[in-house]
Design a protein around this motif. Structure first.
Motif, PDB file in Angstrom:
ATOM      1  N   MET A 259       0.861  -1.213   0.000  1.00 58.54           N
ATOM      2  CA  MET A 259       0.000   0.000   0.000  1.00 58.54           C
ATOM      3  C   MET A 259       0.888   1.251   0.000  1.00 58.54           C
ATOM      4  N   PRO A 260       0.729   2.162  -1.007  1.00 56.79           N
ATOM      5  CA  PRO A 260       1.566   3.381  -1.003  1.00 56.79           C
ATOM      6  C   PRO A 260       1.166   4.299   0.160  1.00 56.79           C
ATOM      7  N   PHE A 261       2.086   5.107   0.573  1.00 58.17           N
ATOM      8  CA  PHE A 261       1.793   6.049   1.662  1.00 58.17           C
ATOM      9  C   PHE A 261       2.030   7.463   1.161  1.00 58.17           C
ATOM     10  N   PRO A 262       1.211   8.487   1.462  1.00 63.36           N
ATOM     11  CA  PRO A 262      -0.077   8.283   2.153  1.00 63.36           C
ATOM     12  C   PRO A 262      -1.149   7.781   1.179  1.00 63.36           C
ATOM     13  N   LEU A 263      -2.255   7.299   1.720  1.00 62.04           N
ATOM     14  CA  LEU A 263      -3.328   6.759   0.882  1.00 62.04           C
ATOM     15  C   LEU A 263      -3.900   7.848  -0.015  1.00 62.04           C
ATOM     16  N   ASP A 264      -4.069   9.004   0.554  1.00 65.97           N
ATOM     17  CA  ASP A 264      -4.532  10.121  -0.276  1.00 65.97           C
ATOM     18  C   ASP A 264      -3.786  11.380   0.141  1.00 65.97           C
ATOM     19  N   ARG A 265      -3.753  12.333  -0.773  1.00 62.00           N
ATOM     20  CA  ARG A 265      -3.050  13.576  -0.495  1.00 62.00           C
ATOM     21  C   ARG A 265      -3.992  14.752  -0.771  1.00 62.00           C
ATOM     22  N   PRO A 266      -4.773  15.171   0.239  1.00 62.62           N
ATOM     23  CA  PRO A 266      -5.703  16.302   0.035  1.00 62.62           C
ATOM     24  C   PRO A 266      -4.992  17.562  -0.459  1.00 62.62           C
ATOM     25  N   ARG A 267      -3.728  17.676  -0.211  1.00 63.63           N
ATOM     26  CA  ARG A 267      -2.986  18.876  -0.626  1.00 63.63           C
ATOM     27  C   ARG A 267      -2.916  19.028  -2.143  1.00 63.63           C
ATOM     28  N   ARG A 268      -3.139  17.906  -2.882  1.00 64.02           N
ATOM     29  CA  ARG A 268      -3.095  18.019  -4.351  1.00 64.02           C
ATOM     30  C   ARG A 268      -4.047  19.082  -4.862  1.00 64.02           C
ATOM     31  N   LEU A 269      -5.233  19.168  -4.221  1.00 66.89           N
ATOM     32  CA  LEU A 269      -6.248  20.115  -4.695  1.00 66.89           C
ATOM     33  C   LEU A 269      -6.088  21.510  -4.100  1.00 66.89           C
ATOM     34  N   ARG A 270      -5.036  21.688  -3.316  1.00 64.36           N
ATOM     35  CA  ARG A 270      -4.786  23.022  -2.748  1.00 64.36           C
ATOM     36  C   ARG A 270      -3.570  23.675  -3.386  1.00 64.36           C
ATOM     37  N   ASP A 271      -3.092  23.081  -4.446  1.00 59.09           N
ATOM     38  CA  ASP A 271      -1.816  23.494  -5.005  1.00 59.09           C
ATOM     39  C   ASP A 271      -1.794  24.920  -5.524  1.00 59.09           C
ATOM     40  N   ASN A 272      -2.869  25.352  -6.194  1.00 56.59           N
ATOM     41  CA  ASN A 272      -2.872  26.717  -6.713  1.00 56.59           C
ATOM     42  C   ASN A 272      -4.289  27.286  -6.643  1.00 56.59           C
TER      43      ASN A 272
END
Ligand code: PBG
Length: 321
Positions: A1-14
């Motif tokens: 399992m990759p870590f982290p499972l999800d990265r909410p920061r992706r949608l806060r990038d710009n």
């Protein structure tokens, strides 16, 4: 399992991404701006407790309304300060009272603007209570007849919405009946359904000059500790025919706003009261926070909690941001 499972920061990038996924938006159409009207001509005097708010005569209120509309504002809430007060608050229902005159003056200049009127006795009674006094008690049933008469006089002057703020039992039904009997069956009622006995009305007492000469409003406004009772008040007002229901104050009662939102299909209003506004201003003046950012955030919080419309002293400034 990759870590982290999800990265909410992706949608806060710009900022483009952030605005694409933004859930809540406050728009100029959501806001209702309170104005305090006094008799006379050419009066525009600052209210000491409420920064950038004024006591306005009808002609000046019309000028304010015009610039508010030009900036994108669409709705006002009028409070009246009469030049004479009595035990029964009779001046509230006079044809040439400040609110009645201001409605006509504003409609002459900006007929498109929506005018809501606060319906209450406290600005008009010599003792400052929201109803008829007997000893130290506020009488309910005689009061609602006087409120209905005041609402009718606002309707006759051209109000688009009447907003009873007194917290008497049965007043929505009494006002509805009075309006209907007089042919105003199309005029909506925005009821201050869930109004708490709040210390956050402090700065308003100077704005409306309505401090009770004795006692307080705990005999009719709600106990800040109560949540179930809010649902009960809301239900009663809806049964009595309220078209829009309201929670007041807003900021310290976001849980109540959310709960009322989930209980009704009707539009829900929230009143960001004088103390909420004054606190933001005072903190900013002390260099403690950025006024504009904090003010916007306070409005977003109220909208996110579930309010469709917000009554706020921030309205004209918000339009310019
Ligand atoms: C009563 C009324 C009040 C407010 C609106 N309508 C004051 C009170 O109930 O004591 C408070 C509004 C504010 O604090 O901004 N007519």
């Amino acid at each position: 399992m990759p870590f982290p499972l999800d990265r909410p920061r992706r949608l806060r990038d710009n900022s483009t991404l952030r605005s694409l996924v933004r859930e809540t938006l406050v728009t100029p159409q959501d806001l209702i701006y309170p104005l305090f009207v006094v008799p006379g001509k050419g009066v525009e005097s600052p209210i000491s407790t409420l920064p950038r708010q004024y006591h306005l005569s009808p002609d000046r209120a019309a000028e304010r309304a015009k610039s508010f509309y030009k900036d994108g504002g669409r709705a006002l809430l009028l409070f009246g300060l009469p030049d004479h007060k009595d035990e029964l608050g009779s001046s509230g229902a006079e044809e040439n009272g400040p609110v009645q005159e201001a409605i006509k003056a504003i409609k002459d200049v900006v007929p498109q603007i929506l005018i809501a009127t606060d319906v209450c006795l406290c600005e008009y009674t010599s003792h400052g209570h929201c109803g008829v006094l007997e000893g130290t008690k506020v009488l309910n049933d005689p009061t609602i007849q006087l409120l209905a008469a005041q609402a009718l006089s606002h309707a006759k002057a051209g109000a688009d919405l009447v907003a009873p703020s007194d917290m008497m039992d049965g007043r929505v039904a009494a006002i509805r009946q009075k309006l209907d009997e007089n042919g105003f069956y199309g005029l909506p009622i925005m009821s201050y359904s869930v109004k708490y006995a709040s210390a956050f009305y402090g700065p308003f007492r100077e704005a409306a000059r309505n401090t009770p000469c004795a006692g307080d409003r705990q005999g009719y406004q709600m106990d800040p500790a109560n949540r179930r009772e809010a649902a009960f008040e809301l239900q009663l007002d809806l049964q009595e025919g309220a078209d829009i229901v309201m929670v007041k104050p807003a900021g310290p009662y976001l849980d109540i706003i959310r709960e009322m939102r989930d209980l009704t299909l009707r539009p829900l209003a929230a009143y960001q009261v004088s103390g909420e506004f004054a606190m933001l201003d005072a903190a900013a003046n002390h260099g403690l926070l950025d006024f504009r950012k904090a003010a916007k955030e306070s409005l977003i919080g109220i909208k996110r909690a579930g309010a469709d419309l917000i009554i706020s002293y921030l309205a004209p400034e918000f339009l310019l941001w």
